[in-house]
Design a protein around this motif. Structure first.
Motif, PDB file in Angstrom:
ATOM      1  N   LEU A  13       0.955  -1.298  -0.061  1.00 54.95           N
ATOM      2  CA  LEU A  13       0.128  -0.069  -0.077  1.00 54.95           C
ATOM      3  C   LEU A  13       0.949   1.175   0.117  1.00 54.95           C
ATOM      4  N   ARG A  14       1.796   1.257   0.740  1.00 56.40           N
ATOM      5  CA  ARG A  14       2.906   2.426   0.865  1.00 56.40           C
ATOM      6  C   ARG A  14       3.520   2.521  -0.608  1.00 56.40           C
ATOM      7  N   ALA A  15       4.018   1.628  -1.148  1.00 51.35           N
ATOM      8  CA  ALA A  15       4.461   1.558  -2.402  1.00 51.35           C
ATOM      9  C   ALA A  15       3.587   2.157  -3.303  1.00 51.35           C
ATOM     10  N   LEU A  32      11.546   6.224  -0.907  1.00 48.13           N
ATOM     11  CA  LEU A  32      11.442   5.098  -0.196  1.00 48.13           C
ATOM     12  C   LEU A  32      12.520   4.356   0.172  1.00 48.13           C
ATOM     13  N   SER A  33      13.690   4.720  -0.700  1.00 47.14           N
ATOM     14  CA  SER A  33      15.012   4.365  -0.422  1.00 47.14           C
ATOM     15  C   SER A  33      15.064   2.762  -0.823  1.00 47.14           C
ATOM     16  N   LEU A  39       9.938  -2.283  -5.817  1.00 52.23           N
ATOM     17  CA  LEU A  39       8.803  -1.220  -5.511  1.00 52.23           C
ATOM     18  C   LEU A  39       7.915  -1.804  -6.596  1.00 52.23           C
ATOM     19  N   SER A  40       8.415  -2.197  -7.798  1.00 57.78           N
ATOM     20  CA  SER A  40       7.255  -2.812  -8.862  1.00 57.78           C
ATOM     21  C   SER A  40       6.656  -3.985  -8.272  1.00 57.78           C
ATOM     22  N   HIS A  41       7.590  -4.964  -7.859  1.00 56.12           N
ATOM     23  CA  HIS A  41       7.210  -6.074  -7.015  1.00 56.12           C
ATOM     24  C   HIS A  41       5.979  -5.933  -5.980  1.00 56.12           C
ATOM     25  N   GLN A  42       6.117  -4.978  -5.128  1.00 49.58           N
ATOM     26  CA  GLN A  42       5.121  -4.605  -4.128  1.00 49.58           C
ATOM     27  C   GLN A  42       3.994  -3.968  -4.822  1.00 49.58           C
ATOM     28  N   VAL A  43       3.972  -3.263  -5.938  1.00 48.74           N
ATOM     29  CA  VAL A  43       2.795  -2.770  -6.751  1.00 48.74           C
ATOM     30  C   VAL A  43       1.986  -3.842  -7.308  1.00 48.74           C
TER      31      VAL A  43
END
Length: 288
Positions: A13-15, A32-33, A39-43
């Protein structure tokens, strides 16, 4: 009703929120460092959780889908509420108090105008200046650090020379025209300045009248007022020499002495705040 069944993975959700706000995986990853791939994986994990795409991915740009825009508009205020509640509950770091013993003249004329540089770098350290004529007892932890004026011959402490002083007798322009009057001396230390200067230039001051004043700040103000000749510490009176309120009393060039300002610390290790101040002070003196 259990909320956890409906809540998505919070990292995902944060990503999503960062990418949707920037419309850029690169900028969101930098914020987000994390790496762009992470990041793409989290989305993608969030999209799998919802069962629908949230972004339209193009070669050089991305955009939100209609569902993605609606989801972003609805979760953003909620995340803002969570962030505000967290800030309100977070315990601020307690300020560390650093006690520094020094002469009032050095505090007033040199350190205070520069102290903002340290406070901006270390806002969590509260500096307490303790001006006194008597030498603060660093070894007995009366203060954390001290700044002393002299030749460095103090027992039971670590003494680091910060910068030498440049000396020359000074007076007001009006007094310089008369050239008669006493030597103005501070009682806060032995008159080694005048002794060293007179020996260097072979000047006999033994019978010259003297006025003993409590502190070097008073000596400077008395000289500006035309009351006599003061030994000018150029590090401290630079502004008064520049604006002409003090002038050289004699034709001899300024004396580069071995008298100077020293950082005094207890023997052994010092605390973190003292170490930070010591490093900053050394850098500042080196640039002075």
């Amino acid at each position: 009703m259990a909320l956890h069944k409906d809540l998505p993975p919070l990292l995902a959700l944060r990503a999503f929120e960062a990418v949707a706000r920037h419309l850029s995986f690169i900028k969101a990853a930098n914020e987000l460092s994390v790496t762009q791939s992470a990041l793409s994986h989290q989305v993608q994990k969030l999209e799998q959780h919802l069962g629908k795409p949230l972004f339209i991915r193009r070669t050089r740009a991305i955009d939100l889908t209609a569902d993605g825009q609606r989801y972003y508009d609805e979760i953003s205020p909620a995340l803002g509420v969570i962030a505000a509640a967290t800030r309100a509950q977070r315990v601020p770091p307690s300020a560390t108090v650093l006690r520094i013993g020094l002469l009032a003249s050095f505090a007033t004329l040199w350190l205070a105008p520069r102290l903002a540089g340290f406070l901006n770098r270390y806002p969590h350290i509260q500096v307490e200046l303790l001006p006194a004529i008597q030498l603060a007892n660093v070894a007995a932890a009366e203060v954390d650090l001290a700044i002393r004026y002299g030749k460095g011959d103090w027992p039971d402490v670590q003494a680091t020379r910060l910068m030498p002083e440049i000396l020359s007798p000074v007076c007001s322009p009006a007094f310089n025209a008369r050239h008669d009057g006493p030597l103005l001396m501070a009682t806060s230390h032995r008159p080694f300045e005048w002794t060293d200067w007179s020996e260097h230039y072979h000047v006999d001051l033994a019978n010259h009248p003297r006025v003993m004043l409590h502190d070097y700040n008073i000596v400077v103000e008395a000289a500006v007022a035309g009351q006599g000749i003061a030994m000018g510490r150029h590090r401290l009176i630079e502004r008064k020499l520049l604006d002409g309120s003090l002038v050289q009393a004699f034709d001899w060039p300024p004396y580069h002495s071995d008298i100077g300002y020293w950082l005094i610390a207890p023997q052994g290790t010092t605390n973190e705040a003292a170490a930070c101040f010591s490093q900053w002070l050394k850098e500042t003196c080196a640039d002075a």
